[in-house]
Each structure stands twice: as C-alpha cells, then as structure tokens.
Scaffold this active site. Sequence first.
Site, mmCIF file in Angstrom:
data_model
loop_
_atom_site.group_PDB
_atom_site.id
_atom_site.type_symbol
_atom_site.label_atom_id
_atom_site.label_comp_id
_atom_site.label_asym_id
_atom_site.label_seq_id
_atom_site.Cartn_x
_atom_site.Cartn_y
_atom_site.Cartn_z
ATOM 1 N N GLY A 4 0.838 -1.190 0.000
ATOM 2 C CA GLY A 4 0.000 0.000 0.000
ATOM 3 C C GLY A 4 0.873 1.239 0.000
ATOM 4 N N GLY A 28 2.092 7.812 -1.095
ATOM 5 C CA GLY A 28 2.743 9.039 -1.540
ATOM 6 C C GLY A 28 3.536 9.696 -0.433
ATOM 7 N N GLY A 29 3.617 9.037 0.727
ATOM 8 C CA GLY A 29 4.388 9.549 1.848
ATOM 9 C C GLY A 29 5.736 8.861 1.960
ATOM 10 N N CYS A 89 -11.061 1.939 9.131
ATOM 11 C CA CYS A 89 -10.390 2.030 7.840
ATOM 12 C C CYS A 89 -9.390 0.892 7.693
ATOM 13 C CB CYS A 89 -9.688 3.378 7.711
ATOM 14 S SG CYS A 89 -8.910 3.633 6.115
ATOM 15 N N GLY A 101 2.806 0.504 5.508
ATOM 16 C CA GLY A 101 3.821 1.339 6.147
ATOM 17 C C GLY A 101 3.503 1.756 7.562
ATOM 18 N N CYS A 131 -8.553 9.914 8.254
ATOM 19 C CA CYS A 131 -7.951 8.928 7.353
ATOM 20 C C CYS A 131 -8.480 9.070 5.928
ATOM 21 C CB CYS A 131 -8.265 7.532 7.907
ATOM 22 S SG CYS A 131 -7.495 6.184 7.021
#
Length: 368
Positions: free
Chosen positions: A10, A13-14, A111, A136, A208
């Site tokens: 997963g 973009g971080g 979530c 992550g 989230c």
Amino acid sequence: MAKQKRIVLGMSGGVDSSVCAYLLKKQGYEVIGLFMQNWDQYVNNDILGHIENEDKQCNVFKDFSDVQAVAKTLGIKVYKVDFIKEYWDNVFQYLIKEYKDGRTPNPDVLCNKYIKFDAFIKYAKEQFDCDLIAMGHYANTKVIKDTKYLTLSKDENKDQTYFLCWLNQDQLNKTIFPLGDLTKDEVRQIAKKQKLITHDKKESTGICFIGERKFKEFLKNYIKPKAGNVLDIVTKKNVGKHEGVMYYTIGQNKNLNLGGNKTKYYVCGKDVKKNILYVVDEVHKNKYLSSATCELEQVNWINGTQPKKNSVYLRFRHRQELVKGTFNIENNKVTLTYKPTIGVTPGQFAVIYQSKICLGGGIVKTIK
C-alpha cells in the site's frame, strides 16, 4: 531456485510507504505498489470546512504523482485502485452515525479493518496473485508457537498498533510491516540516501484518507446544525450557545465561543435528546472528566481468544501513554478498571496490551 515472493504494498505518496518499497525490494521481493483513493470530495459532498494550506490537504493527484516518481526511482510497477464506495459504506457512515449519537468515533480503526486489510487484501490477491501484502504502519509482529502476534514498534512515539486493534489472525498472517524496527528519523534518512522524492514530505494529518478539515464546518456537510444551550455542569447556569452537540468532543476546550466567561471551560457531557452541551471549569475538571472504569462493546481479540491474565495496559487515544489496568469478563461483558484518566469517552477505542503485545480492543460503551 525458489520462486520470488510477490508482495503488494500500500503506497500513499508519503515517506513511510516509499521506504517500505525500497526495503522490500532490497530483501528480494517482487514489489508491486498499489495506491488507494478512498475519498472523492465531489461525489461525497465535501464542500464546507476545507483548509487552504496545501500541506494539510489530501491531494490525490499530487500523492499519486509522488508514488509514481518513487516507483520509477526504485524500478517497481505501481497501480491505482478506487475504494470510495467501500470507505463510505464501512467507515464514513459509521463516523457520522456516531457523531449524531453524541459519541467520539475513531474512523482509522475501521479504515484498517475494512479497507486496508480487507478490501485491499482481496483486490491484491485477485488482481496480482500476491503472496503477501505490506503496509507502512509503525508496528511489529512476532510468531510464538505458530501464532502471529501484533507487537509495539521500535519507535513507540510513532507506534500505530492502536489503530490495528480490530485486525484478526488471518489479516496479520497475510501482512508484513517493514518499518517495525525503524524510527521515523531513520526512515527519513534512508529515503534521503536513496534520493526518494518523498524524503522530506510532511505527514498527512486529520481524518484517514480525507485530510485535515475545520471539523465543525466539515460535519455540517452531513449533520445539520441544531442550536442549543451550553450549561455549566456545576452551577447549572447557561454560559452560552452551541450549534449542535454533535460538533463537540468530550474534553474539548477550544472553539467553544464562550469568551465572555471568566473561566476556561471544557466539554464534559452531551445530552443529545435535550440538545444540551455541558461544560466544566478548570477547578472541577478532574471530577467531571476523569474516570476509572468503563464497559466495552464489540471487543476484538486479535488472536481469537481472551488472555488468561487480566492485568493489562490500556490506551484510549493514539500516542497516549499506556495506563495500567485490569479487565473483567462476566456474561460476555468486558469491563476495564484503570488508573483515573481524563477524557475517556463513549465511542473511543480502548486498546489492550500485555508487555509489548497488542491483544485487541473494543469501543467504550459507558464510563464511571
């Protein structure tokens, strides 16, 4: 030669998921990145409450662009998937109902249970025939006698096991957490050394997959205002007006619009039927905001069975220090007793630990 294991990661973009991709590839996995879009502000009528600061918004296009850049640097494939309906049905509707009922929900737990470790796992298996998935999160796992346990991460300040308390053994067995033995600083150092575009990217905050919002205004998109009185719970005097009890959380002391009073007030109670918001002053705060016992509902034991010893540590909020306590189960009713703690409130998750193992958790139903 043994077949190379395929893992679907997963990617948000971080910096955290970017470093996960690097570490997994280094460990010899075939890594496939999968970016989730779980919120669409136009489809979901997300109009009010936006914050102009771009750093505090979830910009799907920018985030996916960063994922693609990291994937190109590392030489891995990346795809995008839409779980907008699943998120609305399983996470967001729950959040709105809880606020309407005057409670304080935590959507991140749902979530994880229904999106990241359910819909995501099913999609990854069906589309890519993967062996495992990875996320992550700052969390660890430990296998003891063929049972996989969820344990605290090395960076206990960033630890995210609180949000994973509703996972089950099957979900854990399909997942690895590459960052479990790293601190946030170490993660950023790795990203910088590998020249990943996300190495200094700020963390996303707020709800989230939605991002940070002016919360009261954001809720007005889904819950209509209903003005009422604010009462001092000690003196029973009317000290102001509120726009709707569902817009406030227990323990809140900012944005109450009670500036004309001599004392600082904290929200300590809500009567949804009578539409009354109760507040308490600094002097009486501990008496009305502190509790030592609560009853839980919808309790999940990650490993399927309740622990034999009832001496535990508890956490009622992410990053809150662990509180020493005990649990008791009678007629399937789980009751926690703990050191007096401020701000425990119905709707919150109480997460239960023994040593470094996260045993599971449930939703606070009532407090004493």
